[in-house]
Design a protein around this motif. Structure first.
Motif, mmCIF file in Angstrom:
data_model
loop_
_atom_site.group_PDB
_atom_site.id
_atom_site.type_symbol
_atom_site.label_atom_id
_atom_site.label_comp_id
_atom_site.label_asym_id
_atom_site.label_seq_id
_atom_site.Cartn_x
_atom_site.Cartn_y
_atom_site.Cartn_z
ATOM 1 N N SER A 121 38.919 31.833 18.847
ATOM 2 C CA SER A 121 40.296 31.576 19.282
ATOM 3 C C SER A 121 40.253 30.869 20.626
ATOM 4 C CB SER A 121 41.081 32.884 19.417
ATOM 5 O OG SER A 121 40.562 33.649 20.490
ATOM 6 N N GLY A 122 41.399 30.330 21.006
ATOM 7 C CA GLY A 122 41.514 29.709 22.319
ATOM 8 C C GLY A 122 41.309 30.734 23.428
ATOM 9 N N THR A 123 41.839 31.923 23.203
ATOM 10 C CA THR A 123 41.686 33.005 24.180
ATOM 11 C C THR A 123 40.218 33.281 24.465
ATOM 12 O OG1 THR A 123 43.765 34.086 23.588
ATOM 13 C CG2 THR A 123 42.058 35.492 24.545
ATOM 14 N N TYR A 149 49.261 28.534 30.443
ATOM 15 C CA TYR A 149 48.826 29.652 29.603
ATOM 16 C C TYR A 149 47.421 29.373 29.102
ATOM 17 C CZ TYR A 149 48.676 32.984 25.712
ATOM 18 O OH TYR A 149 48.317 33.983 24.839
ATOM 19 N N HIS A 150 46.557 30.373 29.248
ATOM 20 C CA HIS A 150 45.181 30.193 28.794
ATOM 21 C C HIS A 150 44.754 31.303 27.840
ATOM 22 C CE1 HIS A 150 44.901 27.113 31.866
ATOM 23 N NE2 HIS A 150 45.243 27.983 32.792
ATOM 24 N N GLY A 151 45.704 31.842 27.075
ATOM 25 C CA GLY A 151 45.376 32.980 26.234
ATOM 26 C C GLY A 151 45.632 34.271 26.987
ATOM 27 N N ASN A 216 52.752 24.922 27.868
ATOM 28 C CA ASN A 216 53.216 26.293 27.644
ATOM 29 C C ASN A 216 54.345 26.685 28.591
ATOM 30 O OD1 ASN A 216 51.433 27.648 25.469
ATOM 31 N ND2 ASN A 216 49.955 26.528 26.718
ATOM 32 N N ASP A 244 41.574 23.196 30.254
ATOM 33 C CA ASP A 244 41.913 23.945 29.051
ATOM 34 C C ASP A 244 42.622 22.981 28.100
ATOM 35 O OD1 ASP A 244 42.768 25.539 27.043
ATOM 36 O OD2 ASP A 244 43.832 26.990 28.303
ATOM 37 N N VAL A 246 42.813 23.419 24.830
ATOM 38 C CA VAL A 246 43.083 24.101 23.553
ATOM 39 C C VAL A 246 44.273 23.437 22.848
ATOM 40 C CG1 VAL A 246 43.863 26.271 22.510
ATOM 41 C CG2 VAL A 246 42.064 26.304 24.241
ATOM 42 N N MET A 247 45.283 23.057 23.634
ATOM 43 C CA MET A 247 46.440 22.391 23.051
ATOM 44 C C MET A 247 46.299 20.869 23.056
ATOM 45 S SD MET A 247 50.408 22.700 24.198
ATOM 46 C CE MET A 247 50.674 24.407 23.723
ATOM 47 N N LYS A 272 42.911 25.375 18.387
ATOM 48 C CA LYS A 272 43.999 24.761 17.613
ATOM 49 C C LYS A 272 43.519 23.669 16.650
ATOM 50 C CE LYS A 272 47.457 26.773 20.435
ATOM 51 N NZ LYS A 272 47.691 26.956 21.851
HETATM 52 C C1 LIG Z 1 47.192 28.353 22.545
HETATM 53 C C2 LIG Z 1 46.506 28.224 23.826
HETATM 54 C C3 LIG Z 1 45.500 29.121 24.220
HETATM 55 C C4 LIG Z 1 45.172 30.353 23.440
HETATM 56 O O1 LIG Z 1 44.665 30.081 22.180
HETATM 57 P P1 LIG Z 1 44.721 31.227 21.048
HETATM 58 O O2 LIG Z 1 44.004 30.613 19.898
HETATM 59 O O3 LIG Z 1 46.168 31.494 20.815
HETATM 60 O O4 LIG Z 1 44.031 32.422 21.604
HETATM 61 C C5 LIG Z 1 44.813 28.846 25.381
HETATM 62 N N1 LIG Z 1 45.108 27.783 26.136
HETATM 63 C C6 LIG Z 1 46.082 26.918 25.809
HETATM 64 C C7 LIG Z 1 46.344 25.727 26.676
HETATM 65 C C8 LIG Z 1 46.828 27.111 24.651
HETATM 66 O O5 LIG Z 1 47.814 26.263 24.351
#
Ligand SMILES: *Cc1c(COP(=O)(O)O)cnc(C)c1O
Length: 436
Positions: A121-123, A149-151, A216, A244, A246-247, A272
């Protein structure tokens, strides 16, 4: 199909039952519609740009599972990859060819990646990247930005104190004061403040972690020079710079925000899109840092299902399509421009001075009359108007994230017809949101 999307007896009933067995009826809080009220729609299937709920209503989807569905839902190549992989068992807990191929492709596509470790997961990705940065530098403190937001790891659930320079306070019970004390919180797009904080804690900041495009708190692009400035400060002070992504990874450009803005972090977190809709995260970066990870180095990090074959095949099919299409991001840009220009026309026609932001295929309509550069500004939005706008859109078959503080996402399957429907619905929804 029942015509009135306002009525959703099936979702209503499922939501009531869910609330008996799942806290709040949901497995992730924002799904509960708390920010807008009403009944969350239970989704039973999706195809391309469209969702279908349990009452048989169809919606154009601007949530995209909160980011992953860049290629739209049920992409035939991604589904085939998952089906083929499943026949050969869903997990081995041993190295596989496909995870090697995913790692290779990620390092090829994301400019700063030399080595990468897969997680679930991103978290997990951000949590591990911060541990690595701490292990590598031998320092404890981290700098993060309010509204990023970073999880949900403990040390990220920290709010900025009222004074910018005060220590962070836990913003969830269960996070200890001790943990909060190692997280320093700065204002997004405020380089001078980061400089002040880092200078006030000489030789103790392990890393600066940032969403290179904030997604976020709505969608807030980095101000010119902000990312470059962070790079410089980290170099001066021996701190690790973590993007980060993730998004933003594969969302704002093929090589993520680092490619779009031309600033290279030391570590990158991903998630993601790289899982093609299956649970995946990854962190990677400079080899010298990544080789601090176990079993080569001393920083421990592990996972029973990490590099899971189904997730890797789904991710690889997605990334392959992204890598092989020369026009994918140009097409997304075209869709984005049409949405952006249409939204501006709607706002102008109604005399509404609201702020529309967009970077690639993510963006946000802020119900704010002032520029939105940081969390404080985002918080000042008119959330009551947003609530009415959201429900107006939903009733007309456009599914937005149920919160002013979330970005919208669209996919390669959103074409001119979907854009046209969205803009028509938007005109009506904006008008209705402003009837007293
Ligand atoms: C969604 C998100 C996370 C967390 O990812 P998960 O898969 O929900 O744990 C971390 N950082 C950013 C920038 C995100 O958008």
């Amino acid at each position: 199909m029942p015509a009135n999307r306002h009525e959703c007896p099936e979702s209503r009933q499922l939501f009531q039952r869910s609330q008996r067995f799942i806290p709040g009826g949901v497995n992730s809080p924002v799904r509960a519609f708390k920010g807008v009220g009403g009944t969350p729609r239970f989704i039973r299937s999706a195809q391309g740009a469209f969702l279908e709920d349990e009452d048989g209503h169809r919606y154009i989807d601007y949530v995209g599972s909160w980011g992953p569905m860049l290629l739209g839902h049920a992409d035939p190549d991604v589904i085939a990859a998952i089906q083929n992989a499943a026949i050969s068992s869903s997990s081995f807990g041993a190295p596989t060819r496909i995870e090697m191929q995913v790692a290779e492709l990620l390092c090829e596509l994301v400019p700063s990646l030399e080595k990468v470790r897969m997680v679930n997961s991103g978290t997990e990705a951000t949590m591990s990247a911060v541990r690595l940065a701490r292990g590598y530098t031998g320092r404890d403190k981290i700098i993060k930005f309010a509204g990023n937001y970073h999880g949900h790891a403990d040390f990220f659930l920290i709010a900025a104190g009222s004074g910018a320079m005060t220590l962070g306070k836990p913003n969830s019970p269960g996070v200890t004061i001790g943990t909060a004390g190692d997280t320093l919180v700065a204002r997004y797009n405020d380089l001078a403040q980061v400089k002040e904080i880092i200078e006030a804690h000489p030789d103790s900041v392990a890393c600066v972690i940032v969403e290179p495009v904030a997604g976020n708190m709505g969608c807030i692009p980095p101000a010119p020079g902000f990312l470059e400035g962070l790079r410089q400060l980290c170099d001066q002070h021996g701190s690790v710079l973590i993007f980060d992504e993730v998004m933003t990874g594969f969302r704002v450009a093929r090589g993520g925000a680092q490619e779009r803005y031309g600033v290279m972090p030391d570590l990158t977190t991903l998630g993601k899109i790289i899982g093609g809709g299956l649970p995946v995260g990854a962190y990677g970066g400079r080899e010298a840092i990544m080789d601090f990870v176990s079993p080569v180095g001393p920083v421990y990090q592990a996972g029973t299902l990490s590099g899971n074959p189904l997730a890797m095949h789904a991710g690889y099919a997605t990334l392959r399509k992204i890598a092989d299409s020369p026009v994918l991001y140009e097409d997304l840009e075209e869709t984005g421009q049409a949405l952006e220009e249409g939204t501006q026309r709607n706002l102008d026609a109604l005399g509404l001075p609201y702020v529309h932001t967009r970077v690639g295929s993510m963006g946000c309509l802020f119900f704010s009359e002032d520029p939105v550069l940081n969390y404080e500004a985002a918080r000042r939005c008119d959330t009551d108007r947003f609530r009415r706008y959201f429900h107006g859109m939903l009733e007309q078959g456009v599914y937005l994230a149920p919160s002013q503080f979330e970005a919208f996402f669209f996919s390669t399957q959103h074409g001119p017809a979907e854009v046209e429907h969205t803009l028509k619905a938007q005109r009506v929804a904006l008008e209705r949101a402003h009837q007293s």
